[in-house]
Design an enzyme around this catalytic site. Structure first.
Site, short mmCIF file in Angstrom:
data_model
loop_
_atom_site.label_atom_id
_atom_site.label_comp_id
_atom_site.label_asym_id
_atom_site.label_seq_id
_atom_site.Cartn_x
_atom_site.Cartn_y
_atom_site.Cartn_z
N HIS A 272 0.87 -1.19 0.00
CA HIS A 272 0.00 0.00 0.00
C HIS A 272 0.91 1.24 0.00
CE1 HIS A 272 -3.50 2.39 0.49
NE2 HIS A 272 -3.74 2.23 1.78
N HIS A 319 -2.49 -2.76 -9.51
CA HIS A 319 -3.51 -2.21 -8.61
C HIS A 319 -4.62 -3.23 -8.42
CE1 HIS A 319 -6.31 0.60 -6.73
NE2 HIS A 319 -5.23 1.30 -6.45
N ARG A 328 -3.57 9.57 -11.24
CA ARG A 328 -2.73 10.27 -10.25
C ARG A 328 -1.26 10.19 -10.65
NH1 ARG A 328 -4.38 7.03 -5.00
NH2 ARG A 328 -3.81 5.38 -6.47
N ASP A 374 2.21 5.63 -6.90
CA ASP A 374 3.52 5.59 -6.25
C ASP A 374 4.69 5.49 -7.23
OD1 ASP A 374 2.33 5.54 -3.64
OD2 ASP A 374 1.80 3.46 -4.01
N1 CMX Z 1 4.99 -6.85 -9.56
C1 CMX Z 1 5.04 -8.20 -9.54
N2 CMX Z 1 3.98 -9.00 -9.39
C2 CMX Z 1 2.77 -8.38 -9.29
C3 CMX Z 1 2.64 -6.99 -9.36
C4 CMX Z 1 3.81 -6.21 -9.47
N3 CMX Z 1 3.79 -4.88 -9.47
N4 CMX Z 1 1.33 -6.66 -9.24
C5 CMX Z 1 0.66 -7.83 -9.11
N5 CMX Z 1 1.54 -8.87 -9.13
C6 CMX Z 1 1.26 -10.30 -8.94
C7 CMX Z 1 0.62 -10.51 -7.58
O1 CMX Z 1 1.62 -10.54 -6.56
C8 CMX Z 1 -0.10 -11.83 -7.79
O2 CMX Z 1 0.87 -12.86 -7.77
P1 CMX Z 1 0.47 -14.32 -7.17
O3 CMX Z 1 -0.68 -14.80 -7.97
O4 CMX Z 1 1.73 -15.12 -7.37
O5 CMX Z 1 0.13 -14.11 -5.73
C9 CMX Z 1 -0.59 -11.70 -9.23
O6 CMX Z 1 0.27 -10.72 -9.86
C10 CMX Z 1 -2.03 -11.23 -9.35
O7 CMX Z 1 -2.17 -10.05 -8.61
P2 CMX Z 1 -3.25 -8.93 -9.02
O8 CMX Z 1 -4.61 -9.54 -8.86
O9 CMX Z 1 -2.90 -8.34 -10.33
O10 CMX Z 1 -2.97 -7.81 -7.93
P3 CMX Z 1 -3.52 -7.72 -6.42
O11 CMX Z 1 -4.86 -7.09 -6.47
O12 CMX Z 1 -3.41 -9.02 -5.73
O13 CMX Z 1 -2.46 -6.74 -5.78
C11 CMX Z 1 -1.13 -4.79 -5.63
C12 CMX Z 1 -2.48 -5.36 -6.06
C13 CMX Z 1 -1.16 -3.29 -5.73
C14 CMX Z 1 -0.88 -5.16 -4.16
C15 CMX Z 1 -0.03 -5.38 -6.55
O14 CMX Z 1 -0.24 -4.95 -7.87
C16 CMX Z 1 1.39 -5.04 -6.10
O15 CMX Z 1 1.94 -5.75 -5.26
N6 CMX Z 1 1.99 -3.92 -6.64
C17 CMX Z 1 3.29 -3.48 -6.20
C18 CMX Z 1 3.18 -2.72 -4.89
C19 CMX Z 1 2.53 -1.37 -5.10
O16 CMX Z 1 2.86 -0.60 -5.98
N7 CMX Z 1 1.56 -1.04 -4.23
C20 CMX Z 1 0.92 0.28 -4.23
C21 CMX Z 1 -0.55 0.24 -4.71
C22 CMX Z 1 -1.16 1.62 -4.64
C23 CMX Z 1 -1.33 2.08 -3.22
O17 CMX Z 1 -2.09 1.46 -2.46
O18 CMX Z 1 -0.67 3.03 -2.81
#
Ligand code: CMX
Length: 436
Positions: A272, A319, A328, A374
């Site tokens: 997050h 996301h 954003r 971010d």
């Molecule tokens: N890098 C690598 N792998 C990623 C990824 C990324 N940026 N985004 C998603 N994935 C992976 C997930 O870890 C998940 O893997 P598993 O199936 O092996 O567990 C798979 O792709 C499916 O995930 P998703 O349904 O696309 O994404 P989620 O809804 O589960 O998660 C989020 C969303 C934001 C946590 C994820 O995209 C992520 O970890 N991003 C990087 C961290 C980040 O930038 N967070 C900030 C978000 C905005 C905020 O809240 O400020």
């Protein structure tokens, strides 16, 4: 009574009656079907919350009370026409549902400047008791909890009050808390990164301008950047971790300080709000490992692929709701192009943007390969001289207070009860698989 409070009662009363009527007369209406996958993968898409401050569309991004960010940049009051909207304005909009006038925004600015002057000294003693190298989010959250000694809600609750009045001391606590967060954030920043050489607030400045000033970055451009930053991070509807945690804890009638502190503990997670500093960590580590300040797109692609191969996430991308580039992200790039088009970090952000979405798509599992808020915020702050990236999530938290605490007031205006979803053990889910 303050005229904003009076206005709030007028707006909220019919809405609270509507919520009551919906529960009483239409309580058995089925809203949606829920799948096994939704429950077991983070409740995505399950409507379980009533939130009026903002709504997130997967394709278009966030709208605050119906207004997109580009619309707000036009419609919200600013100090100068070519500047950025004042966050006081989005607070008023989220609270009342109406666009503020210049007078409304000035009124809130003055209220916050006055309320900010009375932070008890023990709050700073508590911060000072922590080691300087404790993460700024630990210091921030500890200070928020320490400020709960001032909770007007708790005092009013102990004296005894009617349920329908809960919103009133909540409003007072929220106004106190929001007013004081820039001072706390700037205090931590100066303590950790500038030898405790603190800068007093300037009551003539607006809330975000004051934050930049107290951090020691008082150029007009940084004040504008801070206003924009505080605007765009303020809310992202009700289900994100910081908003939901604030709401959940608030539903136990915990005071605004406890509730917001819960939200900030969630914001401190790397998936997050902590992602904004992790992006800088990732970019800087990449430059070090490649051995270049200006890596090529091919080098960045290889580094991103290695990150994935090592089972890590690429921070700033993906996301849980959005399925397009986050507006954003775009609005921050526009700001950078206006003031610092040639900044090396902004060029790097653009190069990363050119290659990372394909790397994520190639995993075959990432639902949204596009950048979120971010991916650029830290590079922008760094380019304007705020390069100490452990403070970034604190800045996010100061901004997020505007949305989640407005929602807390509305939770109490609506008269929402304690939150208590049902949980089941694994066998319950197995038993629900259709038999062949
Ligand atoms: N890098 C690598 N792998 C990623 C990824 C990324 N940026 N985004 C998603 N994935 C992976 C997930 O870890 C998940 O893997 P598993 O199936 O092996 O567990 C798979 O792709 C499916 O995930 P998703 O349904 O696309 O994404 P989620 O809804 O589960 O998660 C989020 C969303 C934001 C946590 C994820 O995209 C992520 O970890 N991003 C990087 C961290 C980040 O930038 N967070 C900030 C978000 C905005 C905020 O809240 O400020």
């Amino acid at each position: 009574m303050d005229y904003i409070k009076q206005k709030l009662i007028e707006v909220a009363l019919p809405k609270a009656e509507m919520v009551h009527k919906l529960v009483k007369e239409h309580g058995n209406t089925v809203l949606q079907e829920i799948t096994m996958q939704q429950v077991l993968t983070g409740m995505k898409g399950i409507v379980g919350l009533l939130t009026c401050t903002s709504k997130l569309d997967p394709q278009e991004g966030i709208r605050f009370r119906g207004y997109s960010i580009p619309e707000l940049k036009q419609k919200l009051p600013k100090i100068k026409e070519d500047g950025e909207p004042l966050p006081e304005g989005i607070f008023y909009l989220m609270l009342t549902g109406e666009l503020p006038t210049n007078k409304d925004v000035k009124h809130i600015s003055e209220q916050w400047a006055t309320r900010a002057q009375v932070i008890p000294s023990h709050v700073f003693d508590v911060i000072e008791a922590l080691p300087k190298d404790a993460h700024p989010m630990i210091q921030f959250n500890t200070a928020i909890l320490a400020m709960s000694t001032e909770s007007q809600f708790r005092k009013a609750y102990l004296i005894g009050m009617d349920k329908k009045d809960y919103w009133d001391p909540t409003y007072e606590g929220v106004m106190d808390l929001i007013s004081r967060l820039p001072i706390i954030a700037a205090y931590i920043y100066r303590r950790v990164f500038h030898k405790g050489d603190h800068i007093p607030q300037d009551p003539s400045l607006d809330w975000a301008g004051n934050l930049a000033h107290m951090m020691g970055h008082s150029s007009e451009e940084v004040k504008r950047l801070m206003r924009l930053y505080m605007l765009i991070h303020s809310d992202h509807e009700g289900g994100n971790v910081s908003a939901h945690a604030t709401h959940l804890v608030g539903s136990a009638l915990s005071n605004p300080y406890y509730s917001f502190s819960a939200g900030m503990n969630g914001l401190a997670g790397p998936l997050h709000g902590m992602a904004n500093q992790d992006v800088m960590h990732w970019l800087n580590k990449m430059k070090r490992e490649i051995g270049s300040e200006d890596p090529t797109e091919a080098q960045i692609k290889a580094y991103a692929e290695e990150t994935i191969a090592n089972g890590r996430v690429i921070p700033g991308y993906g996301h849980a709701v959005l399925r397009k580039t986050d507006p954003r992200f775009q609005v921050q790039l526009d700001f950078a192009n206006k003031y610092i088009p040639d900044a090396p970090y902004i060029k790097l952000v653009n190069k990363v943007y050119n290659v990372v979405p394909d790397v994520l798509l190639n995993t075959g599992k990432v639902k949204n390969p596009w950048p979120n808020v971010d991916a650029v915020s830290g590079s922008l702050l760094t380019s304007f001289g705020i390069a100490e990236y452990p403070i970034y999530t604190v800045l996010f938290g100061v901004s997020r207070s505007l949305g989640v605490l407005t929602s807390l007031i509305w939770d109490r205006l609506y008269g929402l009860p304690i939150e208590r979803p049902k949980s089941e053990p694994l066998q319950w889910f197995i038993d629900r698989v259709p038999k062949q």
